[in-house]
Design a protein around this motif. Structure first.
Motif, PDB file in Angstrom:
ATOM      1  N   ILE A 167      72.278  -3.946  60.069  1.00  0.00           N
ATOM      2  CA  ILE A 167      71.981  -2.533  59.784  1.00  0.00           C
ATOM      3  C   ILE A 167      70.581  -2.180  60.280  1.00  0.00           C
ATOM      4  O   ILE A 167      70.353  -1.122  60.878  1.00  0.00           O
ATOM      5  CB  ILE A 167      72.115  -2.254  58.269  1.00  0.00           C
ATOM      6  CG1 ILE A 167      73.577  -2.357  57.845  1.00  0.00           C
ATOM      7  CG2 ILE A 167      71.542  -0.887  57.916  1.00  0.00           C
ATOM      8  CD1 ILE A 167      73.807  -2.227  56.358  1.00  0.00           C
ATOM      9  N   ILE A 168      69.625  -3.087  60.042  1.00  0.00           N
ATOM     10  CA  ILE A 168      68.245  -2.858  60.490  1.00  0.00           C
ATOM     11  C   ILE A 168      68.179  -2.798  62.017  1.00  0.00           C
ATOM     12  O   ILE A 168      67.501  -1.939  62.598  1.00  0.00           O
ATOM     13  CB  ILE A 168      67.321  -3.960  59.939  1.00  0.00           C
ATOM     14  CG1 ILE A 168      67.228  -3.854  58.412  1.00  0.00           C
ATOM     15  CG2 ILE A 168      65.925  -3.870  60.557  1.00  0.00           C
ATOM     16  CD1 ILE A 168      66.604  -5.058  57.737  1.00  0.00           C
ATOM     17  N   ASP A 169      68.903  -3.697  62.677  1.00  0.00           N
ATOM     18  CA  ASP A 169      68.938  -3.693  64.152  1.00  0.00           C
ATOM     19  C   ASP A 169      69.471  -2.357  64.674  1.00  0.00           C
ATOM     20  O   ASP A 169      68.943  -1.786  65.641  1.00  0.00           O
ATOM     21  CB  ASP A 169      69.825  -4.833  64.668  1.00  0.00           C
ATOM     22  CG  ASP A 169      69.152  -6.195  64.554  1.00  0.00           C
ATOM     23  OD1 ASP A 169      67.905  -6.236  64.503  1.00  0.00           O
ATOM     24  OD2 ASP A 169      69.875  -7.213  64.524  1.00  0.00           O
ATOM     25  N   LYS A 170      70.532  -1.866  64.034  1.00  0.00           N
ATOM     26  CA  LYS A 170      71.121  -0.586  64.439  1.00  0.00           C
ATOM     27  C   LYS A 170      70.102   0.539  64.277  1.00  0.00           C
ATOM     28  O   LYS A 170      69.940   1.397  65.152  1.00  0.00           O
ATOM     29  CB  LYS A 170      72.366  -0.301  63.601  1.00  0.00           C
ATOM     30  CG  LYS A 170      73.050   1.016  63.947  1.00  0.00           C
ATOM     31  CD  LYS A 170      74.255   1.256  63.037  1.00  0.00           C
ATOM     32  CE  LYS A 170      74.896   2.610  63.325  1.00  0.00           C
ATOM     33  NZ  LYS A 170      76.041   2.877  62.416  1.00  0.00           N
ATOM     34  N   LYS A 188      72.503 -15.553  49.559  1.00  0.00           N
ATOM     35  CA  LYS A 188      73.723 -15.255  50.314  1.00  0.00           C
ATOM     36  C   LYS A 188      73.346 -14.922  51.751  1.00  0.00           C
ATOM     37  O   LYS A 188      73.028 -13.764  52.079  1.00  0.00           O
ATOM     38  CB  LYS A 188      74.457 -14.072  49.675  1.00  0.00           C
ATOM     39  CG  LYS A 188      74.916 -14.319  48.245  1.00  0.00           C
ATOM     40  CD  LYS A 188      76.230 -15.054  48.173  1.00  0.00           C
ATOM     41  CE  LYS A 188      77.388 -14.163  48.454  1.00  0.00           C
ATOM     42  NZ  LYS A 188      78.690 -14.821  48.195  1.00  0.00           N
ATOM     43  N   ASN A 189      73.380 -15.910  52.626  1.00  0.00           N
ATOM     44  CA  ASN A 189      72.992 -15.696  54.021  1.00  0.00           C
ATOM     45  C   ASN A 189      73.819 -14.620  54.710  1.00  0.00           C
ATOM     46  O   ASN A 189      73.308 -13.859  55.540  1.00  0.00           O
ATOM     47  CB  ASN A 189      73.101 -17.008  54.807  1.00  0.00           C
ATOM     48  CG  ASN A 189      71.925 -17.923  54.549  1.00  0.00           C
ATOM     49  OD1 ASN A 189      70.985 -17.556  53.841  1.00  0.00           O
ATOM     50  ND2 ASN A 189      71.966 -19.119  55.105  1.00  0.00           N
ATOM     51  N   GLU A 190      75.119 -14.564  54.347  1.00  0.00           N
ATOM     52  CA  GLU A 190      75.977 -13.571  54.998  1.00  0.00           C
ATOM     53  C   GLU A 190      75.560 -12.148  54.631  1.00  0.00           C
ATOM     54  O   GLU A 190      75.676 -11.218  55.432  1.00  0.00           O
ATOM     55  CB  GLU A 190      77.453 -13.801  54.656  1.00  0.00           C
ATOM     56  CG  GLU A 190      77.821 -13.711  53.182  1.00  0.00           C
ATOM     57  CD  GLU A 190      77.714 -15.049  52.450  1.00  0.00           C
ATOM     58  OE1 GLU A 190      78.475 -15.240  51.480  1.00  0.00           O
ATOM     59  OE2 GLU A 190      76.878 -15.885  52.844  1.00  0.00           O
ATOM     60  N   LEU A 191      75.044 -11.971  53.402  1.00  0.00           N
ATOM     61  CA  LEU A 191      74.557 -10.656  52.996  1.00  0.00           C
ATOM     62  C   LEU A 191      73.290 -10.288  53.753  1.00  0.00           C
ATOM     63  O   LEU A 191      73.138  -9.162  54.242  1.00  0.00           O
ATOM     64  CB  LEU A 191      74.272 -10.629  51.490  1.00  0.00           C
ATOM     65  CG  LEU A 191      75.329 -10.026  50.561  1.00  0.00           C
ATOM     66  CD1 LEU A 191      74.810  -9.969  49.137  1.00  0.00           C
ATOM     67  CD2 LEU A 191      75.737  -8.643  51.040  1.00  0.00           C
ATOM     68  N   ILE A 192      72.362 -11.231  53.827  1.00  0.00           N
ATOM     69  CA  ILE A 192      71.113 -10.992  54.560  1.00  0.00           C
ATOM     70  C   ILE A 192      71.430 -10.660  56.023  1.00  0.00           C
ATOM     71  O   ILE A 192      70.855  -9.733  56.608  1.00  0.00           O
ATOM     72  CB  ILE A 192      70.185 -12.218  54.483  1.00  0.00           C
ATOM     73  CG1 ILE A 192      69.713 -12.459  53.037  1.00  0.00           C
ATOM     74  CG2 ILE A 192      68.991 -12.059  55.413  1.00  0.00           C
ATOM     75  CD1 ILE A 192      68.745 -11.435  52.511  1.00  0.00           C
ATOM     76  N   SER A 193      72.372 -11.412  56.617  1.00  0.00           N
ATOM     77  CA  SER A 193      72.751 -11.170  58.021  1.00  0.00           C
ATOM     78  C   SER A 193      73.358  -9.780  58.189  1.00  0.00           C
ATOM     79  O   SER A 193      73.116  -9.101  59.203  1.00  0.00           O
ATOM     80  CB  SER A 193      73.742 -12.237  58.494  1.00  0.00           C
ATOM     81  OG  SER A 193      73.147 -13.519  58.489  1.00  0.00           O
ATOM     82  N   LYS A 226      62.903  -6.552  59.090  1.00  0.00           N
ATOM     83  CA  LYS A 226      63.573  -7.482  60.001  1.00  0.00           C
ATOM     84  C   LYS A 226      62.948  -8.868  59.878  1.00  0.00           C
ATOM     85  O   LYS A 226      63.648  -9.883  59.799  1.00  0.00           O
ATOM     86  CB  LYS A 226      63.458  -6.970  61.435  1.00  0.00           C
ATOM     87  CG  LYS A 226      64.362  -7.685  62.434  1.00  0.00           C
ATOM     88  CD  LYS A 226      64.398  -6.931  63.754  1.00  0.00           C
ATOM     89  CE  LYS A 226      65.386  -7.577  64.723  1.00  0.00           C
ATOM     90  NZ  LYS A 226      65.519  -6.810  65.973  1.00  0.00           N
ATOM     91  N   GLY A 227      61.616  -8.903  59.853  1.00  0.00           N
ATOM     92  CA  GLY A 227      60.927 -10.177  59.664  1.00  0.00           C
ATOM     93  C   GLY A 227      61.292 -10.828  58.339  1.00  0.00           C
ATOM     94  O   GLY A 227      61.482 -12.042  58.250  1.00  0.00           O
ATOM     95  N   LEU A 228      61.436  -9.994  57.307  1.00  0.00           N
ATOM     96  CA  LEU A 228      61.786 -10.504  55.974  1.00  0.00           C
ATOM     97  C   LEU A 228      63.175 -11.144  55.984  1.00  0.00           C
ATOM     98  O   LEU A 228      63.371 -12.239  55.439  1.00  0.00           O
ATOM     99  CB  LEU A 228      61.741  -9.343  54.974  1.00  0.00           C
ATOM    100  CG  LEU A 228      61.873  -9.693  53.495  1.00  0.00           C
ATOM    101  CD1 LEU A 228      60.685 -10.522  53.026  1.00  0.00           C
ATOM    102  CD2 LEU A 228      61.974  -8.413  52.667  1.00  0.00           C
TER     103      LEU A 228
END
Length: 573
Positions: free
Chosen positions: A457-460, A447-452, A485-487
């Motif tokens: 959240i990680i960016d924040k 689910k790309n939308e979930l990963i995005s 983030k890399g993952l």
């Protein structure tokens, strides 16, 4: 011989299964064919969620029939694993020991191995019933070894179990050699015999193939070897045929692809041949709670979280006799809600597990704490929980296995101490780390939308930590988010960006103070990234770097994963 009257399951197993009638007659005599028939009936009752009926049918002959003793042992051990109650564990152990004694009574009394006996005296040196007894005895040895490890949890128990497992393996190998000299008489009993040997050898090949290189070399010296492809093929053959062990073969495959491969494999999470076979069984046993559970799990791995939750709900409503099966569902429900970012429901199921399940109180309490960290203060007050107290409580809830703490419990206990005694960490940080530890990013990778969404959240978190870095944990915290983030970027197919963030972790390896596991795990993820790009040399180089590190959190798990990845690359080069 007893005439079975389970009206809608008496017909050939190839037919579609519906339901069983209420009346189950008691057998008055028992020979090999009738015992196989009655144990198959017991198995069908179990698969139709009639657990007590299955046990009541099998138990009366459990001390006089090898297959009854084996089947009763399996049912009691399964129940013991589900409940983890001391009383049930004791019953499971006694059932396994009694099964060994019963099966031993039917075995050939000889000082030679079966293969040597047959090669010297001819195939008439052993009867078909004695060969069945060997296969049942081998399976009972595995059963007793498993329950011993759970119940006794000592190094002596481990060594005894190792010896028993070794004996079981050699019995299966012996039976395989003898079987080549026996003509197929096309009887039902012969099919059960062949299927049982395929199951045993398939399970052993699969298990041994997962061992890390150092362990595998030692096992090879004492005559153990395993080939994963051979193991999977034998299990698939066994699951496709009509015999008493076909369901165990299928469940082994389902557990491997739904859990073991997700934790240790290389990106791919399911097998179409196994899925097709599973759908056949689902059609035969549409109400089977175990099959419904695996159906839910496979839906999760395909990214269909809505269907997964529907199937889990069906599992809970389908049966109430063994309520511990509900705990399996609560665990998967918790993960569905975590990955979908529904913190309240995730907390709800973590709380249910902490109250009712005996499997891992440490994990459940930690799960409550990390979800509370993301919930509003009014909700936290309404449930009368203190997040810091929960974090600190985890340490006292750890269990020991073979004298040592369970690695994942040790990991969360250490993290609980950190998050329970410090401030200034990003509120989603413990949960993000927990998701990674349980391969959650791989589970939602479809689910790309979930990963995005998780990437946002990680960016924040990265922005917050860079603005206010922790005096002690600052580098460790940022490195964790860079790894994750890399993952996420890797799962989104943005390999160059992913590589950049992985390299940022590696560049900071000398500055890390506590989370030293981040560097070897990053080398692993970087290796998998190059594997996906088709650069096998770079993949191998990075995976080899993992071996340069030791004494870090969850080390054994990464050794397994690295071994399997390098093996996969070697096959594809």
């Amino acid at each position: 011989m007893m005439s079975l009257t389970l009206s809608k399951i008496k017909s050939n197993q190839e037919d579609k299964f519906e339901d069983a009638c209420e009346s189950i007659p008691v057998a008055t005599t028992m020979n090999l064919p009738s015992s196989l028939e009655e144990c198959t009936t017991g198995l069908y009752l179990f698969l139709n969620n009639r657990f007590s009926d299955a046990i009541n049918l099998i138990h009366p002959w459990s001390k006089n029939s090898m297959y009854h003793s084996l089947m009763y042992g399996i049912l009691m051990v399964v129940k013991a694993i589900l409940t983890f109650e001391p009383h049930d564990l004791q019953i499971g152990m006694m059932a396994a020991k009694d099964a060994l004694k019963t099966c031993d009574n039917f075995r050939k009394k000889t000082k030679m191995t079966l293969s040597h006996l047959v090669s010297r005296q001819g195939i008439t040196a052993i009867t078909e019933e004695e060969l069945h007894a060997e296969v049942c005895y081998a399976e009972c040895l595995m059963l007793k070894s498993f329950i011993s490890l759970i119940q006794e949890e000592s190094m002596l128990a481990f060594l005894k179990s190792g010896i028993s497992v070794g004996s079981s393996y050699h019995i299966y190998k012996d039976c395989e050699q003898v079987l080549t000299q026996i003509p197929d008489n096309h009887s039902k009993a012969h099919k059960h015999l062949v299927g049982g040997i395929k199951f045993g050898l398939g399970a052993f090949n699969l298990m041994l193939s997962l061992m890390p290189p150092k362990t595998l070399k030692l096992l090879n010296i004492i005559g153990y070897s395993g080939d994963r492809e051979v193991g999977l093929a034998l299990l698939h053959e066994s699951a496709s045929e009509t015999h008493i062990n076909n369901v165990l073969s299928l469940l082994t495959l389902l557990f491997y692809y739904n859990y073991v491969y997700v934790a240790f494999g290389v990106e791919k999470v399911y097998n179409s041949a196994t899925e097709d076979l599973f759908l056949v069984y689902l059609q035969k046993f549409p109400n089977c709670v175990i099959f419904k559970f695996f159906h839910a799990r496979s839906s999760m791995l395909k990214g269909d979280f809505e269907n997964a939750q529907l199937k889990l709900q069906e599992c809970i409503f389908t049966q109430n006799e063994w309520k511990q099966v509900h705990h399996l569902c609560y665990w998967e429900f918790m993960w569905c809600h975590i990955l979908l970012q529904d913190w309240r429901q995730a907390y709800h199921y973590a709380n249910l597990l902490s109250q009712h399940s005996r499997w891992s109180k440490a994990i459940y309490v930690y799960s409550k704490a990390i979800t509370l960290a993301l919930l509003p203060s009014d909700f936290v007050k309404s449930v009368s929980e203190d997040m810091n107290s929960l974090f600190l409580k985890v340490e006292s809830l750890k269990i020991k296995f073979l004298g040592s703490a369970v690695p994942i419990e040790k990991f969360v206990a250490e993290k609980g101490q950190r998050y329970g005694t410090t401030t200034g960490w990003f509120t989603a940080q413990p949960l993000l780390e927990f998701i990674y530890a349980w391969s959650g990013f791989l589970v939602m990778s479809k689910k790309n939308e979930l990963i995005s969404s998780w990437l946002s959240i990680i960016d924040k978190g990265e922005d917050l930590l860079q603005e206010n870095p922790h005096e002690v944990y600052g580098t460790d915290d940022i490195s964790l988010l860079n790894l994750l983030k890399g993952l996420c970027l890797k799962h989104l197919g943005k390999y160059s960006k992913a590589e950049y963030y992985f390299n940022r972790v590696i560049q900071k390896k000398k500055s890390l103070k506590y989370d030293h596991y981040l560097v070897p795990y990053t080398y692993y993820e970087l290796g998998i990234l190059h594997y996906l790009k088709g650069d096998y040399d770079s993949a191998t180089k990075n995976l080899d770097n993992v071996r340069n590190y030791k004494d870090y959190s969850m080390e054994t798990r990464l050794q397994f994963r690295t071994h399997i990845a390098l093996e996969q690359i070697a096959k594809e080069k």
